[in-house]
Write a protein that holds these residues in place. Sequence first.
Motif, PDB file in Angstrom:
ATOM      1  N   VAL A  28      36.161 -18.824  37.761  1.00  0.00           N
ATOM      2  CA  VAL A  28      36.292 -19.756  36.641  1.00  0.00           C
ATOM      3  C   VAL A  28      37.269 -20.859  37.023  1.00  0.00           C
ATOM      4  N   VAL A  29      36.883 -22.098  36.755  1.00  0.00           N
ATOM      5  CA  VAL A  29      37.746 -23.251  37.029  1.00  0.00           C
ATOM      6  C   VAL A  29      38.773 -23.362  35.909  1.00  0.00           C
ATOM      7  N   HIS A  30      40.020 -23.634  36.294  1.00  0.00           N
ATOM      8  CA  HIS A  30      41.107 -23.764  35.324  1.00  0.00           C
ATOM      9  C   HIS A  30      41.751 -25.143  35.424  1.00  0.00           C
ATOM     10  N   PRO A  31      41.170 -26.144  34.715  1.00  0.00           N
ATOM     11  CA  PRO A  31      41.738 -27.491  34.774  1.00  0.00           C
ATOM     12  C   PRO A  31      43.149 -27.561  34.190  1.00  0.00           C
ATOM     13  N   GLU A  32      43.488 -26.639  33.296  1.00  0.00           N
ATOM     14  CA  GLU A  32      44.828 -26.646  32.707  1.00  0.00           C
ATOM     15  C   GLU A  32      45.907 -26.326  33.736  1.00  0.00           C
ATOM     16  N   PHE A  33      45.511 -25.707  34.855  1.00  0.00           N
ATOM     17  CA  PHE A  33      46.432 -25.458  35.963  1.00  0.00           C
ATOM     18  C   PHE A  33      46.225 -26.477  37.094  1.00  0.00           C
ATOM     19  N   THR A  34      44.986 -26.936  37.233  1.00  0.00           N
ATOM     20  CA  THR A  34      44.676 -27.912  38.278  1.00  0.00           C
ATOM     21  C   THR A  34      45.445 -29.208  38.053  1.00  0.00           C
ATOM     22  N   GLU A  35      45.455 -29.686  36.823  1.00  0.00           N
ATOM     23  CA  GLU A  35      46.102 -30.973  36.540  1.00  0.00           C
ATOM     24  C   GLU A  35      47.598 -30.972  36.869  1.00  0.00           C
ATOM     25  N   PRO A  36      48.380 -29.971  36.434  1.00  0.00           N
ATOM     26  CA  PRO A  36      49.805 -30.013  36.785  1.00  0.00           C
ATOM     27  C   PRO A  36      50.066 -29.837  38.282  1.00  0.00           C
ATOM     28  N   CYS A  37      49.240 -29.034  38.962  1.00  0.00           N
ATOM     29  CA  CYS A  37      49.415 -28.877  40.411  1.00  0.00           C
ATOM     30  C   CYS A  37      49.100 -30.182  41.125  1.00  0.00           C
ATOM     31  N   CYS A  38      48.085 -30.878  40.656  1.00  0.00           N
ATOM     32  CA  CYS A  38      47.723 -32.170  41.229  1.00  0.00           C
ATOM     33  C   CYS A  38      48.860 -33.173  41.016  1.00  0.00           C
ATOM     34  N   ALA A  39      49.419 -33.182  39.815  1.00  0.00           N
ATOM     35  CA  ALA A  39      50.502 -34.106  39.492  1.00  0.00           C
ATOM     36  C   ALA A  39      51.744 -33.819  40.337  1.00  0.00           C
ATOM     37  N   GLU A  40      52.009 -32.522  40.577  1.00  0.00           N
ATOM     38  CA  GLU A  40      53.160 -32.134  41.393  1.00  0.00           C
ATOM     39  C   GLU A  40      53.112 -32.754  42.783  1.00  0.00           C
ATOM     40  N   LEU A  41      51.900 -32.941  43.288  1.00  0.00           N
ATOM     41  CA  LEU A  41      51.707 -33.474  44.639  1.00  0.00           C
ATOM     42  C   LEU A  41      51.323 -34.952  44.624  1.00  0.00           C
ATOM     43  N   ASN A  42      51.474 -35.589  43.470  1.00  0.00           N
ATOM     44  CA  ASN A  42      51.115 -37.005  43.311  1.00  0.00           C
ATOM     45  C   ASN A  42      49.656 -37.270  43.646  1.00  0.00           C
ATOM     46  N   GLY A  43      48.789 -36.321  43.303  1.00  0.00           N
ATOM     47  CA  GLY A  43      47.360 -36.475  43.561  1.00  0.00           C
ATOM     48  C   GLY A  43      46.664 -37.211  42.431  1.00  0.00           C
ATOM     49  N   ASP A  44      45.395 -37.492  42.648  1.00  0.00           N
ATOM     50  CA  ASP A  44      44.567 -38.187  41.665  1.00  0.00           C
ATOM     51  C   ASP A  44      43.711 -37.169  40.925  1.00  0.00           C
ATOM     52  N   PHE A  45      44.051 -36.885  39.664  1.00  0.00           N
ATOM     53  CA  PHE A  45      43.305 -35.932  38.845  1.00  0.00           C
ATOM     54  C   PHE A  45      42.215 -36.651  38.084  1.00  0.00           C
ATOM     55  N   ASN A  46      41.016 -36.079  38.079  1.00  0.00           N
ATOM     56  CA  ASN A  46      39.890 -36.639  37.350  1.00  0.00           C
ATOM     57  C   ASN A  46      39.613 -35.745  36.141  1.00  0.00           C
ATOM     58  N   PRO A  47      39.960 -36.172  34.937  1.00  0.00           N
ATOM     59  CA  PRO A  47      39.763 -35.323  33.761  1.00  0.00           C
ATOM     60  C   PRO A  47      38.291 -35.066  33.429  1.00  0.00           C
ATOM     61  N   THR A  48      37.400 -35.924  33.922  1.00  0.00           N
ATOM     62  CA  THR A  48      35.981 -35.755  33.648  1.00  0.00           C
ATOM     63  C   THR A  48      35.428 -34.475  34.266  1.00  0.00           C
ATOM     64  N   ASN A  49      35.807 -34.213  35.531  1.00  0.00           N
ATOM     65  CA  ASN A  49      35.288 -33.022  36.195  1.00  0.00           C
ATOM     66  C   ASN A  49      36.376 -31.997  36.513  1.00  0.00           C
ATOM     67  N   GLY A  50      37.622 -32.293  36.160  1.00  0.00           N
ATOM     68  CA  GLY A  50      38.714 -31.335  36.372  1.00  0.00           C
ATOM     69  C   GLY A  50      39.138 -31.172  37.812  1.00  0.00           C
ATOM     70  N   ASP A  51      38.820 -32.157  38.654  1.00  0.00           N
ATOM     71  CA  ASP A  51      39.152 -32.107  40.083  1.00  0.00           C
ATOM     72  C   ASP A  51      40.425 -32.883  40.394  1.00  0.00           C
ATOM     73  N   CYS A  52      41.108 -32.430  41.424  1.00  0.00           N
ATOM     74  CA  CYS A  52      42.168 -33.210  42.051  1.00  0.00           C
ATOM     75  C   CYS A  52      41.563 -33.722  43.359  1.00  0.00           C
ATOM     76  N   ALA A  53      41.504 -35.024  43.516  1.00  0.00           N
ATOM     77  CA  ALA A  53      40.857 -35.602  44.694  1.00  0.00           C
ATOM     78  C   ALA A  53      41.500 -35.070  45.976  1.00  0.00           C
ATOM     79  N   ALA A  54      40.696 -34.399  46.790  1.00  0.00           N
ATOM     80  CA  ALA A  54      41.202 -33.798  48.026  1.00  0.00           C
ATOM     81  C   ALA A  54      41.809 -34.850  48.944  1.00  0.00           C
ATOM     82  N   SER A  55      41.234 -36.034  48.940  1.00  0.00           N
ATOM     83  CA  SER A  55      41.763 -37.088  49.812  1.00  0.00           C
ATOM     84  C   SER A  55      43.169 -37.514  49.388  1.00  0.00           C
TER      85      SER A  55
END
Length: 82
Positions: A28-55
């Motif tokens: 199960v994908v957990h965007p509620e955890f993905t978003e803060p982890c992405c932010a911690e690393l200054n990544g680009d979070f996409n709320p539409t699909n719940g992804d943190c851009a790997a690039s």
Amino acid sequence: MQFLNIVILSVAALITSTAGCKCLGGGVVHPEFTEPCCAELNGDFNPTNGDCAASSISEHLSNFRSCCESKAPGLTSDCDFP
């Protein structure tokens, strides 16, 4: 033949550039955890699909996984790292 190689490389680059990392647990994908982890690393979070851009976190994929694992038991990341 050269044209085919160019097309294949272009498609591969497009797929790679749009790949995203997610925190997962039990399939199960957990965007509620993905978003803060992405932010911690200054990544680009996409709320539409719940992804943190790997690039955007490519140098920190192991840190992203560690962040996911620290959020809840059984969580991990779907992004591989060397």
